[in-house]
Design a protein around this motif. Structure first.
Motif, PDB file in Angstrom:
ATOM      1  N   GLY A 202       1.052  -1.128   0.160  1.00 16.91           N
ATOM      2  CA  GLY A 202      -0.045   0.031   0.007  1.00 16.91           C
ATOM      3  C   GLY A 202       0.889   1.268   0.238  1.00 16.91           C
ATOM      4  O   GLY A 202       0.126   2.350   0.057  1.00 16.91           O
ATOM      5  N   THR A 203       2.115   1.250  -0.099  1.00 18.34           N
ATOM      6  CA  THR A 203       2.989   2.543  -0.124  1.00 18.34           C
ATOM      7  C   THR A 203       3.478   2.642  -1.355  1.00 18.34           C
ATOM      8  O   THR A 203       4.062   3.921  -1.627  1.00 18.34           O
ATOM      9  CB  THR A 203       4.379   2.220   0.842  1.00 18.34           C
ATOM     10  OG1 THR A 203       4.830   0.998   0.548  1.00 18.34           O
ATOM     11  CG2 THR A 203       3.589   2.106   2.342  1.00 18.34           C
ATOM     12  N   GLY A 204       3.438   1.908  -2.406  1.00 16.93           N
ATOM     13  CA  GLY A 204       3.957   2.106  -3.776  1.00 16.93           C
ATOM     14  C   GLY A 204       3.081   1.983  -4.913  1.00 16.93           C
ATOM     15  O   GLY A 204       1.752   2.038  -4.783  1.00 16.93           O
ATOM     16  N   VAL A 205       3.395   1.346  -6.072  1.00 18.57           N
ATOM     17  CA  VAL A 205       2.601   1.088  -7.131  1.00 18.57           C
ATOM     18  C   VAL A 205       3.056  -0.493  -7.633  1.00 18.57           C
ATOM     19  O   VAL A 205       3.994  -0.971  -7.359  1.00 18.57           O
ATOM     20  CB  VAL A 205       2.857   2.095  -8.301  1.00 18.57           C
ATOM     21  CG1 VAL A 205       2.548   3.428  -7.763  1.00 18.57           C
ATOM     22  CG2 VAL A 205       4.368   1.997  -8.866  1.00 18.57           C
ATOM     23  N   ALA A 206       2.202  -0.827  -8.395  1.00 19.76           N
ATOM     24  CA  ALA A 206       2.341  -2.232  -8.965  1.00 19.76           C
ATOM     25  C   ALA A 206       2.479  -1.947 -10.537  1.00 19.76           C
ATOM     26  O   ALA A 206       1.644  -1.550 -11.103  1.00 19.76           O
ATOM     27  CB  ALA A 206       1.317  -3.169  -8.729  1.00 19.76           C
ATOM     28  N   LEU A 207       3.558  -2.332 -11.197  1.00 20.56           N
ATOM     29  CA  LEU A 207       3.833  -2.276 -12.690  1.00 20.56           C
ATOM     30  C   LEU A 207       3.549  -3.498 -13.446  1.00 20.56           C
ATOM     31  O   LEU A 207       4.158  -4.682 -13.035  1.00 20.56           O
ATOM     32  CB  LEU A 207       5.070  -1.779 -13.023  1.00 20.56           C
ATOM     33  CG  LEU A 207       5.670  -0.280 -12.374  1.00 20.56           C
ATOM     34  CD1 LEU A 207       7.273  -0.268 -12.617  1.00 20.56           C
ATOM     35  CD2 LEU A 207       4.689   0.585 -12.438  1.00 20.56           C
ATOM     36  N   ARG A 208       3.105  -3.466 -14.458  1.00 20.62           N
ATOM     37  CA  ARG A 208       2.670  -4.522 -15.328  1.00 20.62           C
ATOM     38  C   ARG A 208       3.866  -5.082 -15.932  1.00 20.62           C
ATOM     39  O   ARG A 208       4.774  -4.406 -16.598  1.00 20.62           O
ATOM     40  CB  ARG A 208       1.583  -4.340 -16.257  1.00 20.62           C
ATOM     41  CG  ARG A 208       1.251  -5.628 -16.990  1.00 20.62           C
ATOM     42  CD  ARG A 208      -0.082  -5.573 -17.639  1.00 20.62           C
ATOM     43  NE  ARG A 208      -0.549  -6.694 -18.512  1.00 20.62           N
ATOM     44  CZ  ARG A 208      -1.103  -7.832 -18.345  1.00 20.62           C
ATOM     45  NH1 ARG A 208      -1.395  -7.751 -17.074  1.00 20.62           N
ATOM     46  NH2 ARG A 208      -1.203  -8.553 -19.173  1.00 20.62           N
ATOM     47  N   GLN A 209       4.156  -6.588 -15.901  1.00 19.25           N
ATOM     48  CA  GLN A 209       5.213  -7.026 -16.587  1.00 19.25           C
ATOM     49  C   GLN A 209       4.559  -8.003 -18.068  1.00 19.25           C
ATOM     50  O   GLN A 209       3.609  -8.245 -18.266  1.00 19.25           O
ATOM     51  CB  GLN A 209       5.867  -8.331 -15.931  1.00 19.25           C
ATOM     52  CG  GLN A 209       6.318  -7.818 -14.206  1.00 19.25           C
ATOM     53  CD  GLN A 209       7.088  -6.784 -14.468  1.00 19.25           C
ATOM     54  OE1 GLN A 209       8.290  -6.917 -15.077  1.00 19.25           O
ATOM     55  NE2 GLN A 209       6.787  -5.333 -13.792  1.00 19.25           N
ATOM     56  N   SER A 210       5.660  -7.938 -19.000  1.00 22.72           N
ATOM     57  CA  SER A 210       5.313  -8.657 -20.190  1.00 22.72           C
ATOM     58  C   SER A 210       5.161 -10.148 -20.089  1.00 22.72           C
ATOM     59  O   SER A 210       4.206 -10.987 -20.600  1.00 22.72           O
ATOM     60  CB  SER A 210       6.375  -8.451 -21.090  1.00 22.72           C
ATOM     61  OG  SER A 210       7.635  -8.838 -20.713  1.00 22.72           O
ATOM     62  N   GLU A 211       5.697 -10.677 -18.992  1.00 17.56           N
ATOM     63  CA  GLU A 211       5.481 -12.172 -18.670  1.00 17.56           C
ATOM     64  C   GLU A 211       5.099 -12.421 -17.032  1.00 17.56           C
ATOM     65  O   GLU A 211       5.559 -11.618 -16.380  1.00 17.56           O
ATOM     66  CB  GLU A 211       6.933 -12.899 -19.028  1.00 17.56           C
ATOM     67  CG  GLU A 211       7.245 -12.993 -20.611  1.00 17.56           C
ATOM     68  CD  GLU A 211       6.338 -13.728 -21.234  1.00 17.56           C
ATOM     69  OE1 GLU A 211       5.410 -14.453 -20.752  1.00 17.56           O
ATOM     70  OE2 GLU A 211       6.292 -13.333 -22.469  1.00 17.56           O
ATOM     71  N   PRO A 212       4.274 -13.389 -16.981  1.00 14.78           N
ATOM     72  CA  PRO A 212       3.951 -13.451 -15.429  1.00 14.78           C
ATOM     73  C   PRO A 212       5.127 -14.195 -14.669  1.00 14.78           C
ATOM     74  O   PRO A 212       6.101 -14.771 -15.069  1.00 14.78           O
ATOM     75  CB  PRO A 212       2.683 -14.575 -15.514  1.00 14.78           C
ATOM     76  CG  PRO A 212       3.056 -15.507 -16.740  1.00 14.78           C
ATOM     77  CD  PRO A 212       3.543 -14.354 -17.656  1.00 14.78           C
ATOM     78  N   ASP A 213       5.065 -13.735 -13.488  1.00 16.57           N
ATOM     79  CA  ASP A 213       6.267 -14.293 -12.447  1.00 16.57           C
ATOM     80  C   ASP A 213       5.964 -15.752 -12.424  1.00 16.57           C
ATOM     81  O   ASP A 213       5.081 -16.170 -12.067  1.00 16.57           O
ATOM     82  CB  ASP A 213       5.873 -13.429 -11.054  1.00 16.57           C
ATOM     83  CG  ASP A 213       7.333 -14.021  -9.885  1.00 16.57           C
ATOM     84  OD1 ASP A 213       6.919 -14.971  -9.317  1.00 16.57           O
ATOM     85  OD2 ASP A 213       8.080 -13.064 -10.154  1.00 16.57           O
ATOM     86  N   PRO A 214       7.174 -16.493 -12.512  1.00 12.49           N
ATOM     87  CA  PRO A 214       7.239 -18.136 -12.525  1.00 12.49           C
ATOM     88  C   PRO A 214       6.787 -18.575 -11.065  1.00 12.49           C
ATOM     89  O   PRO A 214       6.136 -19.579 -10.788  1.00 12.49           O
ATOM     90  CB  PRO A 214       8.451 -18.430 -12.739  1.00 12.49           C
ATOM     91  CG  PRO A 214       9.369 -16.928 -13.365  1.00 12.49           C
ATOM     92  CD  PRO A 214       8.622 -15.805 -12.914  1.00 12.49           C
TER      93      PRO A 214
END
Length: 486
Positions: A202-214
């Motif tokens: 809740g203190t930053g942002v979430a950035l979308r990635q081109s591939e999902p996290d393994p």
């Protein structure tokens, strides 16, 4: 309900054997005034079933849905009204469903109607199936997150889809918005993908990635900011600690919020800055209080057992109360210098106690050893208990101490008497053990379906069994080697 309502025109087929060329048929809706309804593609009969509708075997069809059906297939519909059942038998033709016969009766489908339908099934009925082409779309009555994109769907603006037997809201087909590139704020804490330091939830942002996290399968990773170089200075490498604890590097106390957990090492606490100078010049150890023991207090002298698998200083053999319980399990008498509450468990930091500090405890241990000394009896004693409930009673001989289970136990086999047992074996079964003299045991058994009793036992010179306290068990284990030598 008229027969015309059950006959639906469909697209003509060119090759009846291929599902792609079968006629497309819309299954009739359930009448609004019907109490219940069902539709079925009949593929055979079950002679072993009760006469009536249960003898018909086939695939259930959803009202209002479009199916591709093979030509010659038999579709039976049933609508139940107050005191009356309407049955219809239809066959699939190139033009759709054609009504063959209707029944209006005051009882459910009987053997006569089922026999009529069974005699008119084609020879290939057993191999027929219905292929769903388009399900009936239902508007969502409540708002929620879309099943596909997890974005918000307002009530009445989407549709309902089936998800494992549950109805979930979703956007209309093709109307899911594109996933956002930035989600504010981030929904979970993890290392920043830009600077590597920790981002609290809740203190930053979430950035979308081109591939999902393994590891997690998520397309998003947390970051302090959206641009490189904008991360705050002095961010911690791991999540900030919420409770007191000891630093894994220097062993000194870390106050709540004054350090962080190292994400690369399990349960490894570190100071947020440089480690302070040590408070104690000699060795110290961290010990967790057992549930049955009294609370630790600063300045208290306690007999404790140190599990060296958790780390810490080696225990000098000249320490008061020094006793090797196993290769990494040492008993000693220590002085409590710090106390920490971690969750629901209490931990204490101890240093070696001096002779004057431990004098009272050594004297008490001597008296306890004399009281617990074996009586040299040589008579075995029998001990029995009745089983109540599904849990079997057990009895074990205590042969030493264990760093994980407190005591090392050897569980003994029992003799069982089922003379007065009930049919399920949950009451009346008698469990019996023979107890040897000059040994200590632990037993557990149910006294009711909700209460379990657990006690320590030993034999008496008269061949009886008596209950002893935990302190007597401790004295027995502490001085067993001395008694054996004497």
């Amino acid at each position: 309900m008229s027969p015309s309502s059950l006959t639906v025109k469909a697209t003509a087929a060119t090759t009846p054997t291929q599902p792609g060329s079968w006629p497309l048929v819309t299954i009739a809706e359930e009448p609004a005034d019907a109490l219940s309804s069902w539709r079925r593609l009949v593929t055979g009969t079950d002679p072993s079933a009760r006469p009536g509708a249960r003898t018909l075997v086939g695939q259930w069809l959803d009202p209002g849905c479009i199916y591709a059906l093979p030509v010659g297939g038999v579709v039976v519909t049933c609508d139940r009204y107050s005191g009356q059942w309407h049955l219809t038998m239809c066959t699939v033709t190139d033009d759709g469903l054609t009504t063959v016969k209707e029944w209006r009766q005051k009882s459910p489908m009987g053997a006569r109607a089922a026999s009529y339908i069974a005699r008119r099934l084609p020879d290939t009925a057993a191999d027929m199936r219905a292929v769903a082409v388009q399900a009936k779309s239902r508007t969502n009555l409540y708002d929620g997150r879309c099943y596909h994109c997890r974005r918000w769907v307002d009530a009445g603006a989407g549709r309902l889809i089936d998800s494992g037997g549950r109805k979930e809201p979703a956007h209309l087909s093709g109307q899911c918005p594109p996933p956002p590139q930035v989600v504010t704020p981030n929904r979970r804490g993890e290392p920043c993908q830009l600077c590597g330091n920790w981002v609290e939830r809740g203190t930053g942002v979430a950035l979308r990635q081109s591939e999902p996290d393994p590891a997690t399968g998520s397309y998003y990773r947390a970051a302090h900011q959206t641009e490189p170089g904008a991360c705050p200075l002095g961010a911690l490498p791991g999540p900030r600690n919420r409770v007191n604890g000891w630093c894994s590097l220097c062993g000194e106390l870390v106050a709540a919020g004054g350090g962080y957990w190292d994400p690369t090492a399990h349960r490894s606490l570190r100071h947020a800055g440089d480690c302070p100078a040590p408070k104690w010049s000699g060795p110290t150890w961290q010990v967790r209080r057992a549930r049955h023991e009294p609370a630790f207090k600063i300045g208290q002298v306690r007999r404790v057992r140190v599990d060296l698998r958790r780390g810490g200083d080696p225990v000098p053999p000249q320490t008061l109360g020094y006793r090797v319980l196993s290769e990494t399990y040492i008993e000693l008498i220590g002085l409590v210098v710090e106390v920490v509450e971690i969750g629901r468990r209490q931990w204490a930091r101890l240093c070696p106690a001096t002779a004057s500090e431990a004098a009272d405890m050594v004297a008490d241990d001597t008296v306890a050893a004399l009281d617990a000394r074996p009586d040299a009896g040589a008579v075995m004693a029998g001990w029995s208990v009745e089983k109540i409930g599904h849990q079997n009673p057990w009895l074990a001989e205590i042969t030493g101490r264990h760093p994980d289970y407190e005591y090392r136990r050897e569980f003994l086999l029992s003799k069982r008497d089922y003379t007065n047992a009930n049919s399920r074996g949950t009451r009346g079964v008698q469990f019996h053990w023979d107890l040897l003299p000059n040994r200590v045991y632990e037993a557990a058994w149910s006294v009711s379906h909700r209460e379990t009793r657990r006690e320590f036992l030993k034999t008496t010179p008269d061949g009886d069994v008596e209950t002893i306290s935990r302190e007597e068990v401790e004295a027995w284990l502490n001085h067993a080697a001395t008694w054996a030598a004497s």
